[in-house]
Design a protein around this motif. Structure first.
Motif, short mmCIF file in Angstrom:
data_model
loop_
_atom_site.label_atom_id
_atom_site.label_comp_id
_atom_site.label_asym_id
_atom_site.label_seq_id
_atom_site.Cartn_x
_atom_site.Cartn_y
_atom_site.Cartn_z
N GLU A 287 -3.27 -83.23 142.88
CA GLU A 287 -2.47 -82.42 143.71
C GLU A 287 -1.51 -81.18 142.99
OE1 GLU A 287 0.12 -85.46 145.43
OE2 GLU A 287 -1.48 -86.17 146.83
N ARG A 288 -1.32 -81.61 141.70
CA ARG A 288 -0.75 -80.59 140.94
C ARG A 288 -1.47 -79.54 140.71
NH1 ARG A 288 0.21 -83.64 136.78
NH2 ARG A 288 2.25 -84.55 137.63
N ILE A 289 -2.87 -79.78 140.24
CA ILE A 289 -3.93 -78.59 139.96
C ILE A 289 -4.10 -77.78 141.29
CG2 ILE A 289 -6.26 -78.11 139.37
CD1 ILE A 289 -6.34 -80.67 137.80
N VAL A 290 -4.27 -78.33 142.41
CA VAL A 290 -4.17 -77.52 143.54
C VAL A 290 -3.12 -76.68 143.64
CG1 VAL A 290 -4.28 -77.84 146.17
CG2 VAL A 290 -5.84 -79.25 144.74
N ALA A 291 -1.72 -77.15 143.64
CA ALA A 291 -0.65 -76.39 143.89
C ALA A 291 -0.61 -75.28 142.78
CB ALA A 291 0.61 -77.37 143.72
N LYS A 292 -0.85 -75.48 141.81
CA LYS A 292 -0.43 -74.44 140.50
C LYS A 292 -1.56 -73.38 140.30
CE LYS A 292 2.70 -77.37 137.84
NZ LYS A 292 3.22 -77.78 136.12
N THR A 293 -2.93 -73.89 140.88
CA THR A 293 -4.14 -72.91 140.59
C THR A 293 -4.60 -72.34 141.63
OG1 THR A 293 -5.65 -74.72 140.47
CG2 THR A 293 -4.34 -74.35 138.32
N GLY A 294 -4.51 -72.84 142.70
CA GLY A 294 -5.11 -72.36 143.88
C GLY A 294 -6.43 -73.07 144.04
N ARG A 295 -7.10 -73.67 143.23
CA ARG A 295 -8.20 -74.30 143.47
C ARG A 295 -8.11 -75.28 144.55
NH1 ARG A 295 -7.46 -75.14 137.77
NH2 ARG A 295 -9.01 -73.65 136.53
N THR A 296 -9.62 -75.54 145.13
CA THR A 296 -9.53 -76.51 146.29
C THR A 296 -9.54 -78.00 145.80
OG1 THR A 296 -11.96 -76.78 146.07
CG2 THR A 296 -11.21 -75.06 147.47
N ARG A 297 -9.51 -78.96 146.49
CA ARG A 297 -9.09 -80.37 146.10
C ARG A 297 -10.79 -80.76 145.46
NH1 ARG A 297 -7.22 -85.29 146.70
NH2 ARG A 297 -8.88 -86.89 146.92
N ASP A 298 -11.45 -80.36 146.09
CA ASP A 298 -12.84 -80.69 145.51
C ASP A 298 -13.04 -80.10 144.09
OD1 ASP A 298 -13.66 -82.08 147.65
OD2 ASP A 298 -14.85 -81.01 148.57
N GLU A 299 -12.69 -78.91 143.96
CA GLU A 299 -12.99 -78.10 142.62
C GLU A 299 -11.79 -78.78 141.69
OE1 GLU A 299 -13.77 -73.44 144.06
OE2 GLU A 299 -11.62 -74.32 143.68
N ALA A 300 -10.67 -79.20 142.00
CA ALA A 300 -9.94 -79.99 141.08
C ALA A 300 -10.55 -81.41 140.52
CB ALA A 300 -8.39 -80.31 141.67
#
Length: 243
Positions: free
Chosen positions: A186-199
Motif C-alpha cells: 500500500e505504501r509503494i502504491v501511494a508513494k510511487t503511483g504504481r499499481t498494486r500488481d506492479e508493487a
C-alpha cells in the motif's frame, strides 16, 4: 513432541499464526503471546492453545507473563515491527522503536526461558529475523539494523549454550504474504503511483523464487528446527525464499 511446550510471540497473525498452527498440529502445547487480547482469545480457541497478553517493550510485564506461563522448551521470537524512511529522516525515535521490539523484545523473552532450558538440557530458541538482517535494503536502515542485531545475538548466544543441549537459530525470510507486506504494498502504491500488481511484482522479484513466500513455508522451517534431528543445527541464519 507432544510433551514439549512452545511459546510463540506475535502469534495472532501472519508468520506467528502460521507457526502456532503448525506446532499445534505437530502435537505441542502452544502458548500464544500478543498485545490484542480479543485476537488472542479467538486464535487460541481455534487451536486449543493457551495465551498471554503482553507488551514486549515492558520488561516487568514480560517477566510477569513468563512467570505465569511457566517453563517452556521452545521459544519462537516472532514479534516484530517494520517502518521505512530515508536515512536522513530516520530519527533516533525510529531506531529506538525498531530495537525495542525487534531486538530487546526477543532478548527479554529469551532471558525468561533460557534458565529452564539449560536446566532441562534441551531447548530451542528460534528468532524470526529477515533477509534484511543479512543484507542492506534502501529506506529501511533502522529495520535492517535491528534484524542484523537479532542475527548477531542468535550467533553469539548459540555459542554460549551449544554444550547445554540448547540450540539458537534465526529464520530469515524474504517478502512473505502477510499483513506487514500488505502495508508495504500500500505504501509503494501511494508513494510511487504504481499499481498494486506492479508493487507486488517488485517485492516478489526481490525473493530468489520470484514470488511472495507463504507463511506456512516459514512455519515448516521452524518446525524442522524444533525436532530432535536438528540438535546439531545452531547459530545459523537460514534464508527462506526459494521457490
Amino acid at each position: 513432541m507432544a510433551e514439549r511446550h512452545a511459546i510463540v510471540t506475535g502469534a495472532t497473525r501472519g508468520i506467528g499464526w502460521a507457526i502456532a498452527r503448525r506446532l499445534a498440529d505437530d502435537g505441542m502445547r502452544v502458548t500464544l503471546l500478543g498485545r490484542d487480547i480479543s485476537k488472542l482469545i479467538a486464535r487460541a480457541s481455534e487451536i486449543g492453545a493457551d495465551f498471554q497478553a503482553v507488551d514486549l517493550t515492558d520488561g516487568d510485564a514480560v517477566a510477569a507473563a513468563f512467570n505465569e506461563i511457566g517453563p517452556a522448551a521452545i521459544l519462537i521470537n516472532n514479534a516484530g515491527i517494520a517502518e521505512s524512511a530515508p536515512f536522513l529522516k530516520s530519527e533516533d525515535a525510529l531506531f529506538q522503536r525498531m530495537f525495542e521490539v525487534n531486538v530487546l523484545g526477543a532478548v527479554r523473552c529469551t532471558r525468561a526461558v533460557l534458565p529452564m532450558m539449560v536446566k532441562l538440557g534441551w531447548g530451542r530458541v528460534i528468532n524470526i529475523a529477515s533477509t534484511a538482517g543479512l543484507q542492506g535494503f534502501s529506506y529501511v536502515s533502522a529495520y535492517a539494523a535491528s534484524k542484523h542485531a537479532l542475527v548477531g545475538i542468535t550467533r553469539s548466544l548459540a555459542l554460549e549454550v551449544a554444550s547445554r543441549g540448547v540450540t539458537v537459530n534465526a529464520i530469515c525470510p524474504g517478502y512473505v504474504a502477510t499483513e506487514m507486506t500488505e502495508t508495504t504494498i500500500e505504501r509503494i502504491v501511494a508513494k510511487t503511483g504504481r499499481t498494486r500488481d506492479e508493487a507486488i511484482a517488485e517485492l516478489a522479484a526481490a525473493n530468489p523464487g520470484g514470488r511472495l513466500i507463504q507463511p506456512e513455508e516459514v512455519a515448516a522451517s521452524v518446525a524442522a528446527l524444533c525436532g530432535d534431528d536438528a540438535a546439531s543445527i545452531t547459530g545459523q541464519a537460514i534464508e527462506v525464499g526459494q521457490a
